[in-house]
Enzyme design. Structure first.
Site, PDB file in Angstrom:
ATOM      1  N   LYS A 186       0.833  -1.207   0.000  1.00 12.81           N
ATOM      2  CA  LYS A 186       0.000   0.000   0.000  1.00 12.81           C
ATOM      3  C   LYS A 186       0.861   1.247   0.000  1.00 12.81           C
ATOM      4  O   LYS A 186       1.482   1.590   1.001  1.00 12.81           O
ATOM      5  CB  LYS A 186      -0.930   0.060   1.217  1.00 12.81           C
ATOM      6  N   GLU A 262       9.792   0.820  10.560  1.00 11.41           N
ATOM      7  CA  GLU A 262      10.842   1.829  10.354  1.00 11.41           C
ATOM      8  C   GLU A 262      10.171   3.171  10.573  1.00 11.41           C
ATOM      9  O   GLU A 262       9.335   3.584   9.781  1.00 11.41           O
ATOM     10  CB  GLU A 262      11.421   1.678   8.943  1.00 11.41           C
ATOM     11  N   CYS A 296      13.340  10.601   7.616  1.00 16.37           N
ATOM     12  CA  CYS A 296      13.288  10.087   8.986  1.00 16.37           C
ATOM     13  C   CYS A 296      14.643  10.194   9.683  1.00 16.37           C
ATOM     14  O   CYS A 296      14.706  10.289  10.897  1.00 16.37           O
ATOM     15  CB  CYS A 296      12.772   8.663   9.003  1.00 16.37           C
ATOM     16  N   GLU A 395       9.756  15.191  16.076  1.00 14.45           N
ATOM     17  CA  GLU A 395      10.125  15.120  14.663  1.00 14.45           C
ATOM     18  C   GLU A 395       9.297  16.151  13.888  1.00 14.45           C
ATOM     19  O   GLU A 395       8.074  16.118  13.896  1.00 14.45           O
ATOM     20  CB  GLU A 395       9.847  13.720  14.126  1.00 14.45           C
TER      21      GLU A 395
HETATM   22  P1  NAI Z   1       1.621   8.029   8.590  1.00 15.08           P
HETATM   23  O1  NAI Z   1       2.419   7.206   9.526  1.00 15.08           O
HETATM   24  O2  NAI Z   1       0.209   8.333   8.926  1.00 15.08           O
HETATM   25  O3  NAI Z   1       1.616   7.345   7.120  1.00 15.08           O
HETATM   26  C1  NAI Z   1       2.514   6.378   6.643  1.00 15.08           C
HETATM   27  C2  NAI Z   1       1.744   5.240   5.976  1.00 15.08           C
HETATM   28  O4  NAI Z   1       0.916   4.599   6.930  1.00 15.08           O
HETATM   29  C3  NAI Z   1       0.797   5.680   4.852  1.00 15.08           C
HETATM   30  O5  NAI Z   1       0.800   4.697   3.830  1.00 15.08           O
HETATM   31  C4  NAI Z   1      -0.548   5.702   5.551  1.00 15.08           C
HETATM   32  O6  NAI Z   1      -1.633   5.538   4.667  1.00 15.08           O
HETATM   33  C5  NAI Z   1      -0.421   4.529   6.486  1.00 15.08           C
HETATM   34  N1  NAI Z   1      -1.314   4.548   7.648  1.00 15.08           N
HETATM   35  C6  NAI Z   1      -1.804   5.629   8.309  1.00 15.08           C
HETATM   36  N2  NAI Z   1      -2.604   5.241   9.317  1.00 15.08           N
HETATM   37  C7  NAI Z   1      -2.628   3.889   9.308  1.00 15.08           C
HETATM   38  C8  NAI Z   1      -3.274   2.897  10.115  1.00 15.08           C
HETATM   39  N3  NAI Z   1      -4.070   3.231  11.129  1.00 15.08           N
HETATM   40  N4  NAI Z   1      -3.058   1.590   9.822  1.00 15.08           N
HETATM   41  C9  NAI Z   1      -2.246   1.233   8.815  1.00 15.08           C
HETATM   42  N5  NAI Z   1      -1.632   2.111   8.017  1.00 15.08           N
HETATM   43  C10 NAI Z   1      -1.804   3.439   8.257  1.00 15.08           C
HETATM   44  O7  NAI Z   1       2.414   9.376   8.361  1.00 15.08           O
HETATM   45  P2  NAI Z   1       1.819  10.796   7.865  1.00 15.08           P
HETATM   46  O8  NAI Z   1       0.552  11.085   8.569  1.00 15.08           O
HETATM   47  O9  NAI Z   1       1.791  10.787   6.415  1.00 15.08           O
HETATM   48  O10 NAI Z   1       2.938  11.787   8.388  1.00 15.08           O
HETATM   49  C11 NAI Z   1       2.931  12.222   9.743  1.00 15.08           C
HETATM   50  C12 NAI Z   1       4.307  12.261  10.318  1.00 15.08           C
HETATM   51  O11 NAI Z   1       4.868  10.958  10.345  1.00 15.08           O
HETATM   52  C13 NAI Z   1       5.317  13.060   9.539  1.00 15.08           C
HETATM   53  O12 NAI Z   1       5.241  14.416   9.823  1.00 15.08           O
HETATM   54  C14 NAI Z   1       6.609  12.443  10.006  1.00 15.08           C
HETATM   55  O13 NAI Z   1       6.972  12.988  11.240  1.00 15.08           O
HETATM   56  C15 NAI Z   1       6.259  10.987  10.185  1.00 15.08           C
HETATM   57  N6  NAI Z   1       6.651  10.182   9.010  1.00 15.08           N
HETATM   58  C16 NAI Z   1       7.784   9.434   9.080  1.00 15.08           C
HETATM   59  C17 NAI Z   1       8.219   8.724   7.976  1.00 15.08           C
HETATM   60  C18 NAI Z   1       9.451   7.899   8.012  1.00 15.08           C
HETATM   61  O14 NAI Z   1      10.079   7.692   6.984  1.00 15.08           O
HETATM   62  N7  NAI Z   1       9.848   7.356   9.146  1.00 15.08           N
HETATM   63  C19 NAI Z   1       7.519   8.781   6.698  1.00 15.08           C
HETATM   64  C20 NAI Z   1       6.293   9.549   6.742  1.00 15.08           C
HETATM   65  C21 NAI Z   1       5.914  10.220   7.862  1.00 15.08           C
END
Ligand code: NAI
Ligand code: MG
Length: 491
Positions: A186, A262, A296, A395
């Site tokens: 996804k 991660e 990240c 972050e």
């Molecule tokens: P997120 O963690 O919500 O999204 C990442 C992925 O998880 C997306 O594919 C999303 O659709 C999915 N997701 C969201 N809620 C879910 C759930 N309940 N169950 C399963 N999958 C789910 O991150 P978001 O909201 O896009 O960004 C928020 C913050 O997260 C950013 O500001 C940053 O601090 C952090 N982040 C960290 C990343 C990394 O590489 N470690 C990448 C993206 C965001």
């Protein structure tokens, strides 16, 4: 201006879900819009997967794993297929880079020269692993032969973020396919386009139906359905620590599927007084402004020794103010737009909090309207940051660095470690003993010495503490997708 003329109509080829080797509409018939963050214009309406689609995709992945040609294919043939896919990615690299730039807002310079080369390298690397995964013969007591089999874990759910859309797909798919797993991937709702084009290339390469299924959709619906599914054997997630926790909880409450995570970071980037200051300044720039700070492992806490602090910040400011920011499709652009309105608001809120807690804005500190109508944030440097401020603890995921002074090395390391995160860190010094000592003291999965943001498909990446579970890349990532079976034979 070297802006290429690319219209969404000319580049977006695929907007449907890939299930069992076919591109199909969502069961609900629903679609969602994916906008271009640099203009706000809609790039495409993409099929929106939900639970029913996840059920169909998991059934296809299950069948492909249990009975399909994939399960009977030799490891070498599997490697060849991954290599063929790698060749197709190479042939279509410019197009995939363009899709990521349009969908994410990151510079075409970077998607072309960083993301796609790393994607190709990663797939190349894992294609070579397919036929080199071996068990052991173990010298047990008694008249027995004991050996281990390394077997694929099964159907894998892979949930990835938007900051490196193609690269995160490659990091996940490479080891999963090399080990013989099947996948329901996804992509993030912000950036579904390159994964769908990749799906077309997967079909073209000749992967049997059901081996890779690609389901754009939202987290709470499609993502949750993957994490909760009783027939998914493993879930791999990259994204926020908050959602990582949820994914693990959901896995625990369903079928105890294996989990690798991660997650976020708040990396200390430590500059000692004897460092090569020019190099360290460049490293600090790469550390925080690369990919608009949406990384990240970003070096978001910049610890600078008292004695070089002012000189360092001066140079950093001058550098930051000359980085070309604007249209991501312009080949000269080095900082593009943040991915979404939501991300823009989050970053601006953090900037406000830094100001109100008394940190000093050396440069930036606002939206960059001059760069365009998109979600541009000026590269921002805060000084006089104290450890307890929000901008030093959370972050931000934007081009915002918090500079913190120190006078004793040990103190910098201690404060650098004082975070729930532990993904990465860097240290700048000419003292080789000191550098290695600090590398051992830092509680993080990656430590860079006199460099920043170095990656290689062969070298592990992942977090200590709340930055994650498991390691991506290298031979280490194979373990995420393998089970070990111990076989006993009476002699
Ligand atoms: P997120 O963690 O919500 O999204 C990442 C992925 O998880 C997306 O594919 C999303 O659709 C999915 N997701 C969201 N809620 C879910 C759930 N309940 N169950 C399963 N999958 C789910 O991150 P978001 O909201 O896009 O960004 C928020 C913050 O997260 C950013 O500001 C940053 O601090 C952090 N982040 C960290 C990343 C990394 O590489 N470690 C990448 C993206 C965001
Ligand atoms: Mg979210």
């Amino acid at each position: 201006m070297a802006t290429a003329t690319v219209t969404p109509q000319s580049i977006v080829k695929q907007t449907k879900l890939l299930i069992n080797g076919e591109f199909v509409d969502a069961a609900s018939g629903k679609t969602f819009e994916t906008p271009n963050p640099s203009t706000g214009e809609t790039l495409a309406h993409v099929a929106e997967a939900d639970k029913e689609d996840v059920d169909r995709a998991v059934a296809a992945a299950r069948a492909a794993f249990d009975d399909g040609p994939w399960s009977k294919m030799s490891a070498r043939e599997r490697g060849r297929l991954i290599r063929k896919l790698t060749d197709l990615i190479r042939e279509n690299a410019k197009e995939l880079a363009t899709l990521d730039t349009l969908d994410n807002g990151k510079p075409i310079f970077e998607t072309s020269n960083v993301d796609l080369p790393l994607v190709i390298d990663c797939m190349d690397y894992y294609s070579g692993w397919a036929d080199k995964i071996e068990g052991d013969t173990i010298p047990v007591s008694g008249d027995f032969l004991n050996y281990t089999l390394k077997e694929p874990v099964g159907v894998c759910g892979q949930i990835i973020p938007w900051n490196f859309p193609m690269l995160m797909a490659a990091w996940k798919l490479g080891p999963a396919l090399a080990t013989g797993c099947t996948v329901v991937l996804k992509p993030a709702e912000q950036t579904p386009l390159s994964a769908l084009r990749l799906g077309e290339l997967i079909c073209e390469a000749g992967f049997p139906p059901g081996v890779v299924n690609i389901l754009p959709g939202f987290g709470e619906t499609a993502g949750h359905a993957i994490a909760a599914h009783m027939d998914v054997d493993k879930v791999a997630f990259t994204g926020s620590t908050e959602v990582g926790r949820l994914v693990m909880e959901t896995a625990a409450k369903s079928n105890l599927k294996k989990v690798t995570l991660e997650l976020g970071g708040k990396a200390p980037n430590i500059v000692l007084p004897d460092a090569n200051i020019e190099d360290a300044v460049k490293g600090a720039v790469t550390g925080i402004f690369f990919n608009q700070g949406e990384v990240c492992c970003a070096g978001s806490r910049l610890f600078v020794d008292d004695s070089v602090h002012d000189e360092f910040i001066d140079k950093l400011k001058n550098f930051a103010e000359t980085i070309p920011q604007g249209d991501p499709m312009d080949e000269n652009t080095r900082i593009g737009a943040q991915v979404s309105q939501e991300q823009l608001d989050r970053i601006l809120n953090y900037i406000d909090s830094g100001k109100s807690e008394g940190a000093c804005v050396v440069t930036g500190g606002a939206r960059n309207e001059g760069a365009g109508t998109g979600y541009y944030v000026k590269p921002t440097i805060f000084t006089d940051v104290r450890d307890e401020m929000k901008i030093a603890r959370e972050e931000i995921f934007g081009p915002v660095v918090s500079a913190i002074k120190f006078s004793e090395v040990e103190d910098a390391v201690k404060r650098g470690n004082k975070t729930n995160y532990g993904l990465s860190a860097a240290v700048w010094t000419r003292d080789i003993k000191q550098a290695h000592r600090i590398a051992r003291q830092i509680r993080a999965g990656v430590v860079w010495i006199n460099t920043y943001n170095q990656f290689d498909a062969a070298s592990p990446f992942g977090g200590y503490k709340e930055s994650g579970i498991g390691r991506e890349l290298g031979k280490f990532a194979l373990d995420n997708y393998l089970q070990t079976k111990s076989v006993w034979v009476a002699l």
